[in-house]
Design an enzyme around this catalytic site. Sequence first.
Site, PDB file in Angstrom:
ATOM      1  N   ALA A 156       0.845  -1.200   0.000  1.00 45.75           N
ATOM      2  CA  ALA A 156       0.000   0.000   0.000  1.00 45.75           C
ATOM      3  C   ALA A 156       0.876   1.244   0.000  1.00 45.75           C
ATOM      4  O   ALA A 156       0.650   2.183   0.761  1.00 45.75           O
ATOM      5  CB  ALA A 156      -0.937  -0.017   1.212  1.00 45.75           C
ATOM      6  N   ASN A 178       6.371   9.762   3.100  1.00 45.59           N
ATOM      7  CA  ASN A 178       5.458   9.096   2.154  1.00 45.59           C
ATOM      8  C   ASN A 178       4.387  10.047   1.621  1.00 45.59           C
ATOM      9  O   ASN A 178       3.752   9.758   0.607  1.00 45.59           O
ATOM     10  CB  ASN A 178       4.745   7.918   2.826  1.00 45.59           C
ATOM     11  N   LYS A 186      -0.080   1.329   7.150  1.00 41.32           N
ATOM     12  CA  LYS A 186      -0.437   1.708   5.784  1.00 41.32           C
ATOM     13  C   LYS A 186      -1.689   0.962   5.318  1.00 41.32           C
ATOM     14  O   LYS A 186      -2.580   1.543   4.690  1.00 41.32           O
ATOM     15  CB  LYS A 186       0.720   1.422   4.830  1.00 41.32           C
ATOM     16  N   ILE A 196       3.875 -10.486   4.312  1.00 38.37           N
ATOM     17  CA  ILE A 196       3.322 -11.427   3.343  1.00 38.37           C
ATOM     18  C   ILE A 196       4.153 -12.696   3.242  1.00 38.37           C
ATOM     19  O   ILE A 196       3.650 -13.755   2.845  1.00 38.37           O
ATOM     20  CB  ILE A 196       3.192 -10.762   1.946  1.00 38.37           C
ATOM     21  N   ASP A 231       8.241  -3.103  -3.717  1.00 37.19           N
ATOM     22  CA  ASP A 231       9.572  -2.726  -4.193  1.00 37.19           C
ATOM     23  C   ASP A 231      10.631  -3.649  -3.616  1.00 37.19           C
ATOM     24  O   ASP A 231      11.819  -3.348  -3.649  1.00 37.19           O
ATOM     25  CB  ASP A 231       9.890  -1.267  -3.829  1.00 37.19           C
ATOM     26  N   ALA A 269       9.997 -10.340  -1.540  1.00 31.36           N
ATOM     27  CA  ALA A 269       8.546 -10.407  -1.391  1.00 31.36           C
ATOM     28  C   ALA A 269       7.866 -10.655  -2.732  1.00 31.36           C
ATOM     29  O   ALA A 269       6.888 -11.413  -2.818  1.00 31.36           O
ATOM     30  CB  ALA A 269       8.027  -9.119  -0.761  1.00 31.36           C
ATOM     31  N   ARG A 270       8.372 -10.049  -3.792  1.00 34.05           N
ATOM     32  CA  ARG A 270       7.774 -10.260  -5.114  1.00 34.05           C
ATOM     33  C   ARG A 270       7.936 -11.714  -5.548  1.00 34.05           C
ATOM     34  O   ARG A 270       7.010 -12.305  -6.119  1.00 34.05           O
ATOM     35  CB  ARG A 270       8.418  -9.316  -6.139  1.00 34.05           C
ATOM     36  N   CYS A 285      37.049  -6.760   3.303  1.00 35.62           N
ATOM     37  CA  CYS A 285      38.248  -6.014   3.688  1.00 35.62           C
ATOM     38  C   CYS A 285      38.478  -4.808   2.780  1.00 35.62           C
ATOM     39  O   CYS A 285      39.095  -3.822   3.200  1.00 35.62           O
ATOM     40  CB  CYS A 285      39.472  -6.933   3.708  1.00 35.62           C
TER      41      CYS A 285
END
Length: 603
Positions: A29, A60, A76, A100, A122, A126-127, A179
Amino acid sequence: MTLPESLALLLGNEHASRVANAHVLVVGAGGIGCELIKNLALLPVAAIDIVDLDTIDVTNLNRQFLFHRKHVGMSKAEVARDSALGYNPAVNITSTHGNIITDPRFTVPYFGSFQLVFNALDNLAARRHVNLMCVAAGVPLVDAGTGGYRGQSCVHWPKAGLECYECTPKATPKTFPVCTIRSTPSVPIHCIVWAKDFLFPLLFGEDPNAAAGSDTMHDDTDNAAQVEELAREATALAHLRSIAATPEFAHSVLEKVYMADIARVASMADMWRSREPPIPLAWTAEMKAEVASATTVLAAEGPKSWERRVLTVPEVISVLCECTADLGSRFVTTGSLSFDKDDAAAMRFVAAAATLRQAVYAIQPLKSFFELKSMAGNIVPIVATTNATIAGAMVHQFVGIMHPAAVADIAQSLTNPAHAFTATRLPPMTMGLASTKSALLSRVRKLPREDACGVCSRAYVCVRAALDSTAVGELLAWVVAQTSGALTVDNVAVSEGSRLLYDPDMEENLERSLGSLGVKYNQFLTVAVFDADDDPRAAEFPGTMPQPVVVSVVAPEPDDMQGAIVGGVEMEVVRRVPRPAPLVVVPDVPVSAVARVFELADD
């Protein structure tokens, strides 16, 4: 839901009814999600489920128009629901503030309860997870993303022949030697990775040791002394956390990181045979006066201006001390912090820390905070109109999917690409929609699903069964029986991720319950051929070995178990998605036709 007259006139009664009665899931959302939820409420559809893990930040508000200043800090998903109901109170909207990926409520049957899923995320992990769940549930997915003036919306629907999100390999995030990052940086990105993935979590993160396992750094040294020195440095830096609430915290970090540590590294002569060593920050009376003056200048100028120019070293120190003190205070008050690209203080801390590191290592060119922030979060500027355009494209594709003949139309377009430009239902589902600077909305040819894809080329089945009373052998025998001889019990292996649960050499595990082997509800178990050479079909039909069957086990519902009895264990098939049949594709259409601009009024 009452069928809107305008929708019926536009689409016809049957098509409009399918749209108006649809139940859809929106994951995310944010910028795209807000526009999409508003569009779906106004279309309207019958029901919308919203899932988002985030809370609203003040940053936002310039592009997520369902949120206002009074909502800062709130969920959201919940605020998006309430705001969308203001557009259309008749829509049934459910919100869930949850992850999710990890929330046990989001099972394969949950995804299967929707006509369509929208991805407005984004986050790559998750996608990928949502794509996997949609494939397993046999549900179409509309995935979208934007960046600046560019954006895209694509339909992923392997069940109908279209590729899934994983059919096209995604770029692997670049990693850097640890390093190099921590001792011998040579380019600006090295300094950014150090500030974001090493310094920030060491000072403000939950686990001071977590930085060593960063996804952007890998161990590249076998020098024991250097490794020991790096460990000592990290321990000392983590000790600073104990004074995070004091006025001395910011200057102590500055002194430790840019004076003492740099002096120590510069003293290692062997490291600097081929390049100049770094020069520790000189905290002189003159520098103190310049920093005080810079603080006044920056306050008068404002961040909207100074973030877009290259700052002087005193200005960078001023910003770094201010952000360090702010984050230290929050760390003491609220606990551990994680880097968030929408957190202004976190982004400025990383940009300032990286810039000052560039200065002491003489790494050119120095960059503006605006440039560094984009590199730190892999961020491109968000353009609200792009989000709105792509959200509209997503709804347009949803309407196409809901057409009664959508599956047939997709099949015809995939086997005969020319059909994609003559179909009457717009846009053809074999076309992704993209937005660029030169074209508000254009068609992008989508490909058929990939037979070798590790996600959508497999068959999926979801069953209800009790993990503690279902033996591996019982589940295996049942799964093999469903394949009509494609798999045989004596030549299969069962795995969960990279963990092997059973193969023919592990017969003792056949008697063990799934629960005793650490299997959890909603995990995916893969049942595959163990040894292809032992399969009699291998010689006769080379390259035609059966693809794996993927099984998801969900918790039983005692009052609603009507499945077959298998080995004394009651199982219910919740969802079954067979492996899609291969497609036969005719030669492609010219590229020029694929790239033509898509106009909404074009039939």
